[in-house]
Every structure is written in structure tokens, then in C-alpha cells.
Design a protein around this motif. Structure first.
Motif, PDB file in Angstrom:
ATOM      1  N   CYS A 116      56.061  40.306  20.640  1.00  0.00           N
ATOM      2  CA  CYS A 116      56.607  39.771  21.903  1.00  0.00           C
ATOM      3  C   CYS A 116      57.537  40.797  22.572  1.00  0.00           C
ATOM      4  CB  CYS A 116      57.384  38.477  21.649  1.00  0.00           C
ATOM      5  SG  CYS A 116      56.356  37.084  21.168  1.00  0.00           S
ATOM      6  N   HIS A 141      49.370  44.473  14.855  1.00  0.00           N
ATOM      7  CA  HIS A 141      50.096  43.216  14.699  1.00  0.00           C
ATOM      8  C   HIS A 141      49.179  42.086  14.233  1.00  0.00           C
ATOM      9  CE1 HIS A 141      53.297  44.968  17.472  1.00  0.00           C
ATOM     10  NE2 HIS A 141      53.937  44.631  16.385  1.00  0.00           N
ATOM     11  N   CYS A 170      61.462  33.303  17.883  1.00  0.00           N
ATOM     12  CA  CYS A 170      60.863  33.820  16.637  1.00  0.00           C
ATOM     13  C   CYS A 170      61.912  34.573  15.814  1.00  0.00           C
ATOM     14  CB  CYS A 170      59.683  34.748  16.947  1.00  0.00           C
ATOM     15  SG  CYS A 170      58.131  33.855  17.194  1.00  0.00           S
ATOM     16  N   CYS A 208      55.676  38.466  14.763  1.00  0.00           N
ATOM     17  CA  CYS A 208      55.367  37.942  16.102  1.00  0.00           C
ATOM     18  C   CYS A 208      56.472  38.328  17.102  1.00  0.00           C
ATOM     19  CB  CYS A 208      55.190  36.426  16.037  1.00  0.00           C
ATOM     20  SG  CYS A 208      54.554  35.718  17.571  1.00  0.00           S
ATOM     21  N   MET A 218      49.850  39.740  11.132  1.00  0.00           N
ATOM     22  CA  MET A 218      49.991  38.296  11.350  1.00  0.00           C
ATOM     23  C   MET A 218      49.097  37.513  10.383  1.00  0.00           C
ATOM     24  SD  MET A 218      52.291  37.734  13.578  1.00  0.00           S
ATOM     25  CE  MET A 218      52.060  35.963  13.535  1.00  0.00           C
ATOM     26  N   ASN A 258      55.254  29.738  21.219  1.00  0.00           N
ATOM     27  CA  ASN A 258      54.079  30.516  20.801  1.00  0.00           C
ATOM     28  C   ASN A 258      52.858  30.155  21.655  1.00  0.00           C
ATOM     29  OD1 ASN A 258      54.688  30.568  17.177  1.00  0.00           O
ATOM     30  ND2 ASN A 258      54.995  32.183  18.663  1.00  0.00           N
ATOM     31  N   SER A 318      48.890  37.422  18.361  1.00  0.00           N
ATOM     32  CA  SER A 318      49.985  37.206  17.402  1.00  0.00           C
ATOM     33  C   SER A 318      50.577  35.815  17.552  1.00  0.00           C
ATOM     34  CB  SER A 318      51.086  38.264  17.596  1.00  0.00           C
ATOM     35  OG  SER A 318      50.556  39.557  17.356  1.00  0.00           O
ATOM     36  N   CYS A 319      50.812  35.402  18.773  1.00  0.00           N
ATOM     37  CA  CYS A 319      51.394  34.076  19.026  1.00  0.00           C
ATOM     38  C   CYS A 319      50.461  32.953  18.593  1.00  0.00           C
ATOM     39  CB  CYS A 319      51.742  33.922  20.505  1.00  0.00           C
ATOM     40  SG  CYS A 319      53.191  34.896  20.984  1.00  0.00           S
ATOM     41  N   HIS A 367      55.773  35.911   9.359  1.00  0.00           N
ATOM     42  CA  HIS A 367      54.932  35.825  10.564  1.00  0.00           C
ATOM     43  C   HIS A 367      55.784  35.732  11.821  1.00  0.00           C
ATOM     44  CE1 HIS A 367      55.437  31.388  10.422  1.00  0.00           C
ATOM     45  NE2 HIS A 367      55.174  31.490   9.130  1.00  0.00           N
ATOM     46  N   CYS A 368      56.942  35.083  11.734  1.00  0.00           N
ATOM     47  CA  CYS A 368      57.826  35.026  12.902  1.00  0.00           C
ATOM     48  C   CYS A 368      58.439  36.406  13.191  1.00  0.00           C
ATOM     49  CB  CYS A 368      58.933  33.989  12.700  1.00  0.00           C
ATOM     50  SG  CYS A 368      58.341  32.275  12.818  1.00  0.00           S
ATOM     51  N   CYS A 399      49.898  40.492  21.740  1.00  0.00           N
ATOM     52  CA  CYS A 399      50.916  39.450  21.730  1.00  0.00           C
ATOM     53  C   CYS A 399      50.258  38.070  21.777  1.00  0.00           C
ATOM     54  CB  CYS A 399      51.884  39.645  22.891  1.00  0.00           C
ATOM     55  SG  CYS A 399      53.317  38.560  22.780  1.00  0.00           S
ATOM     56  N   CYS A 454      50.805  32.834  14.912  1.00  0.00           N
ATOM     57  CA  CYS A 454      52.143  32.377  14.523  1.00  0.00           C
ATOM     58  C   CYS A 454      52.253  30.854  14.663  1.00  0.00           C
ATOM     59  CB  CYS A 454      53.216  33.080  15.349  1.00  0.00           C
ATOM     60  SG  CYS A 454      54.876  32.909  14.653  1.00  0.00           S
TER      61      CYS A 454
END
Lengths: 132, 132, 132, 132
Positions: D120, A3, D103, D116, A7, D60, D36-37, D112-113, D33, D40
Motif C-alpha cells: 500500500c 508482494h 494494516c 500488505c 502475501m 483491504n 495484496s489487499c 500478511h498485514c 497492491c 490480506c
């Protein structure tokens, strides 16, 4: 960390400052090293030879913190301040080298220290390539 | 942060590397600055002039992360590696200066940026004294 | 943490969900407790009776992490998701209670454990008031 | 995150509380996660439709913080307090669900959302399996 790669590749501002491949590798290495050091500190706390591992635990805790925050800064692909990013990469390389050196001293006795030293060396190298 | 001062004073290894007063001041400044930057980023996200505050938000987020981890390293009074501590202090000073400069640009319009810039300057100064 | 109070008061979205005084108190308590636990873990690692302090160190590390992140969420005054904030406050109260109970067992022998237990109790109480 | 798996497998206290496979999966999902957040939020800050993404950025940031700390707690295989771990897992599941839902609203417009949201959902599921 698939991921993470996706991203970074889908971020609207493609990284101009850094090579994208090196950036993905470094963000991943930072998070892997942070996670490894967190587990190594707890593993050391479970060992009978705890007293000999005090410096190792301390460096593990520092290295986990420094790597995590370096991974965060790099993961913000836009890189708000290159000076801050570079200074943080230097601190991260320093922390990884110090922790790797200490973990290597215990690698013969504790598998977790051997694996953690590897994660630290990989992260120090990844920081090095970013700073080159 | 009265507990922080008491904690550092009751640590069995009194700090030899750093002046104790400067250490307490720097740990406190790091945590205050981290908290201020976290709130400033969220405050900026609430402003109508959001588009002009994007750089400010980014520097706030970086500065919050860097200060928090610097406060953690310093709060470990034993200072496992002085090289790591010094490199992290340098990154922190850099982050605080960058964030203060950006926040000051918005201080006339946004009270939270004015207060946050103060917290960043205080923290940069505290890091400076530790590095002296 | 005077800056924290000023930051929360100058946030454009005044907190509707929480009492402002309780919010400032809880953000401050979270950061104080996080800093206290970080120092207590390192102080415990310096004690001769290290072996008896292993659980204390572990709870200190968990509590430092949980408090820090709870302080961050609350410091984002807008409170993006009240469910998340409440769940995190519950985790924080749990961590503070567990760490306080363990630190109190060592409070007679180690001043840093006594002070840290106080910081944990204050933070648990502050979370409690937010959850009420 | 191969090192994470090796670290958990070489920890002297094999996890008794949790299934080892589920633990490795959850620690990895938390760190993925979190990373990624973090990316994002920065990606959203780069979008022209920034104003519509404010809630997404806030969730995020919260989710990144909560996941990171949950990954840390779980990575301490010894699990000092099961109550704390469980409460933190509940907060993490809540944060991941809230962030995923937001997201997903933007997934059609922003890659990207979309990515992400996947990270999640994976993390929420991994927490769910740990809590089962």
C-alpha cells in the motif's frame, strides 16, 4: 509481483488444494495478462488499421476482465468453493486461448499484440497447470 | 436497470446468439447479484455472529466478482467468443448456486442473507436460461 | 435494481453518513452507468464510423471501470473511510461528466450514445448529491 | 510484471503526459497492491482475532477495488481524460494511505498485514509521483 508471493506465503491457511508454487505463478499470470490485455486494447485503438483490430479489442476486453477476476478468486487462498474456482479457471483458460490466437494474427504488424499474445499463452498454461 | 435494456436494444449488432429478452434479464441479474453480494459481505462483517459468517463473506466476495464480470461479457452484445461467454456463464451459475446455498443457511437470522440468496437464485436461473 | 434497495435497507449498520435514499439512488446509478458504458463501447466498435468514436470508446471504458468501483464502495454501507469514499465519488463524477460530454457529441447519430449519455448524466448527478 | 513494461513501451502512443518509467512503476504498483489487499482480506478472515480485523478487511476490499481500477486507467496509455486520471489517482492515494495505516496497526501480529502495508505504501508513493 514479489508482494503477491509473500502475501500467499504468509496467509494463515496455507493452500492445501493447490501447489503453492503453481498458485503464486497463476495469480501473477492472471494479473499480468489482465494488465497486458487492457493496454493492448488501448494500443489497438491507436492504430491506423483499427478496423482490422476490432475482434482483437473485443477479446482483449473480455480477457482482461476474466483474468482479473480469476486472479482475485485464486488470491483468496482459502478457496471458499473449489467448484467455483475450477469453473472460473476453465473460463480463464478459454479467454486466454481465444485472445492469444487473435493477437498472434496481428503479432507480425504490432509489437503490442505479440507481447500480449505471450502474456495470454503464459496465463492459459498457468490455468492449465492449476486444473491438472 | 432501464438504461441497460435500452442500451442492448440500440446496439447496432442485435444479438443473434441469444434471445434478446433473456440477455437483458441476465445482464441485469448479474449486476443486481454482484451489488447484493457486495453489500451482504459488508453487512455480515457488521454482525456479532461474524465468526459463523466467514464462509458466507468469502462466497459473497467471489460471487460479486464473478457476476460482475459475467454481466460485462454479456453486455458486450457482439459476444466476441461464444466459447468464452459460455464458460463464464457456467462459472457464474456455479458461483451463484454456492453463494445462494450458504446465504440460505443464514436467512432465518439475517434479512440481508435472505435477500442476497434471492438475488443469487435469480442470477443462477438467468444464467441457466442463457446456457439452455 | 430492487434487490439493491432491500440489501441497503437490511444492512445492520444503517447509513449514518449518507441519506439512505440518496445512497440507494447512487449505487443504482453507478451500476447502471457502468453497464451502459460497457455496452456503448461495444456498440461503438460495431459502427462504420468507428474512427470517429475512438475517444468515445476510451471514455466509455474508463467510465465503466470507475462507476463499477464507486458502486462497490458505496454498496459497502459501513463506509470504512469517508475520505476514500469522497475521493472516489469525485473521480466518478469527473468520469461521468467527461463520458457524457463525449457521448452527447454522437447522440444525433447513434442511439446508444444518446442513452449512454443519459446514464452518465444521471450518475454524475447522483454523485453530486452524495458530495453535497 | 515484465509484460506490463513491454506493453507500455510498445504502445503506439508513447505517453506524453507522464514519465514512462513512473507510469510503468505506478501501473505495476496498483496491480500488486490490489492483489495484496485481496489476499490480506482473505487472510484476515482466517485469523482467530477476526473481530479486531473488521476495519482492516473493509479497507483491504476498498483498496483492492480502487487500485485495480486505477491500474486499468493508467494502463490505457492514451489517457482519454487527464482530469479523470488525476481524480482517480487521488482516490487511489487516499485508499492506499488509509489501508496502509490500518494494516500497520496489525503488522506486529500478522505477517500478511505487514507485507500488505508495504504494498500500500509503495502504491501511495507511486501515485504521488504521478500527481507531482
Amino acid at each position: 509481483m514479489d508482494h503477491v508471493q509473500e502475501m500467499i506465503r504468509t496467509h494463515p491457511m496455507r493452500t492445501k488444494t493447490f501447489d503453492e508454487h503453481a498458485l503464486v505463478a497463476c495469480v501473477t499470470a492472471c494479473h499480468e495478462c489482465a494488465a497486458s490485455c487492457t493496454t493492448c486494447a488501448d494500443a489497438c485503438l491507436s492504430e491506423r488499421s483499427l478496423q482490422e483490430l476490432v475482434s482483437c479489442i473485443r477479446l482483449n476486453l473480455d480477457c482482461a476482465d476474466v483474468c482479473e477476476v480469476t486472479g482475485r478468486l485464486l488470491g483468496r487462498v482459502s478457496a471458499a468453493s473449489l467448484d467455483v474456482t475450477r469453473a472460473q479457471l476453465m473460463a480463464c483458460r478459454e479467454a486466454c486461448q481465444a485472445c492469444a490466437t487473435e493477437c498472434e494474427r496481428h503479432a507480425g504488424h504490432h509489437e503490442h499484440c505479440r507481447v500480449c499474445a505471450e502474456a495470454c499463452r503464459s496465463c492459459a498454461d498457468a490455468c492449465d497447470r492449476m486444473l491438472a
